[in-house]
Enzyme design. Sequence first.
Site, PDB file in Angstrom:
ATOM      1  N   GLY A  46     -25.423 -25.189 -53.386  1.00 64.44           N
ATOM      2  CA  GLY A  46     -24.064 -24.701 -53.263  1.00 64.44           C
ATOM      3  C   GLY A  46     -23.843 -23.531 -54.195  1.00 64.44           C
ATOM      4  N   GLN A  51     -19.287 -17.614 -59.197  1.00 63.20           N
ATOM      5  CA  GLN A  51     -20.636 -17.648 -59.768  1.00 63.20           C
ATOM      6  C   GLN A  51     -21.403 -16.346 -59.529  1.00 63.20           C
ATOM      7  OE1 GLN A  51     -21.520 -21.767 -58.016  1.00 63.20           O
ATOM      8  NE2 GLN A  51     -22.737 -21.693 -59.912  1.00 63.20           N
ATOM      9  N   CYS A  98     -26.054 -26.971 -62.759  1.00 66.09           N
ATOM     10  CA  CYS A  98     -25.308 -25.819 -62.255  1.00 66.09           C
ATOM     11  C   CYS A  98     -26.077 -24.538 -62.550  1.00 66.09           C
ATOM     12  CB  CYS A  98     -23.936 -25.774 -62.923  1.00 66.09           C
ATOM     13  SG  CYS A  98     -22.892 -24.429 -62.342  1.00 66.09           S
ATOM     14  N   LEU A  99     -26.132 -23.667 -61.549  1.00 65.69           N
ATOM     15  CA  LEU A  99     -26.818 -22.389 -61.724  1.00 65.69           C
ATOM     16  C   LEU A  99     -26.143 -21.535 -62.799  1.00 65.69           C
ATOM     17  CD1 LEU A  99     -27.399 -21.627 -57.943  1.00 65.69           C
ATOM     18  CD2 LEU A  99     -29.124 -22.380 -59.599  1.00 65.69           C
ATOM     19  N   HIS A 140     -18.010 -30.205 -56.753  1.00 64.21           N
ATOM     20  CA  HIS A 140     -18.556 -29.336 -57.803  1.00 64.21           C
ATOM     21  C   HIS A 140     -18.181 -27.875 -57.532  1.00 64.21           C
ATOM     22  CE1 HIS A 140     -21.919 -28.200 -60.670  1.00 64.21           C
ATOM     23  NE2 HIS A 140     -21.720 -27.069 -60.019  1.00 64.21           N
ATOM     24  N   GLU A 141     -18.385 -27.422 -56.286  1.00 66.65           N
ATOM     25  CA  GLU A 141     -18.116 -26.020 -55.949  1.00 66.65           C
ATOM     26  C   GLU A 141     -16.627 -25.715 -55.977  1.00 66.65           C
ATOM     27  OE1 GLU A 141     -20.577 -24.149 -56.184  1.00 66.65           O
ATOM     28  OE2 GLU A 141     -22.100 -25.684 -55.937  1.00 66.65           O
ATOM     29  N   HIS A 144     -15.366 -25.014 -59.376  1.00 68.05           N
ATOM     30  CA  HIS A 144     -15.601 -23.633 -59.813  1.00 68.05           C
ATOM     31  C   HIS A 144     -14.414 -22.730 -59.480  1.00 68.05           C
ATOM     32  CE1 HIS A 144     -19.607 -23.391 -61.509  1.00 68.05           C
ATOM     33  NE2 HIS A 144     -20.125 -24.060 -60.499  1.00 68.05           N
TER      34      HIS A 144
END
Length: 170
Positions: A46, A51, A98-99, A140-141, A144
Amino acid sequence: MTIRPIVTIPDAVLRRKAHKVTDFGKDFQTLVMDMVETMRVAPGVGLAAPQVGVPMRLVVVEYGDDEDDDAPKKLYVMANPEIVQVSEDDKVLGIEGCLSVPRLVGEVERYHKIVIKGMNRLGKPVKIKADGWLARIFQHEIDHLEGVLFTDLATRVWEPSKEEEAKYVD
């Protein structure tokens, strides 16, 4: 398509509330394609627009229910997503990465089942019922988009082994 740099902490865009998508034109379509390519190359399951440095309410998710890495995955593109229903009494603890928060994972409690409403890449209304890991990825997304990171919600955070890191990155 362009692979965009992934923004990492402490970049301020990760802490800002993203703005609503109102224009689904050429620039938006380019952003969608770039985000999908960036997510795949990272690799992740995702990615939210903040991000990649864009404070816009857009997420892309690619996930398959099968444990087999070669099994087909479904791609979701959702603008202005909002969680409209949750399984109040059905929360589960799971490990997330997380990236945008490299080298850390954490245990986060999430709803097991959710319903998300938003718009597809063409601006048409969509509704998704998600459970398990797919529900976790969407939560999660969407976090953000509110400037919330998994580390804000985690009951425990740690530096993972190489095997863990590959398994739990968003």
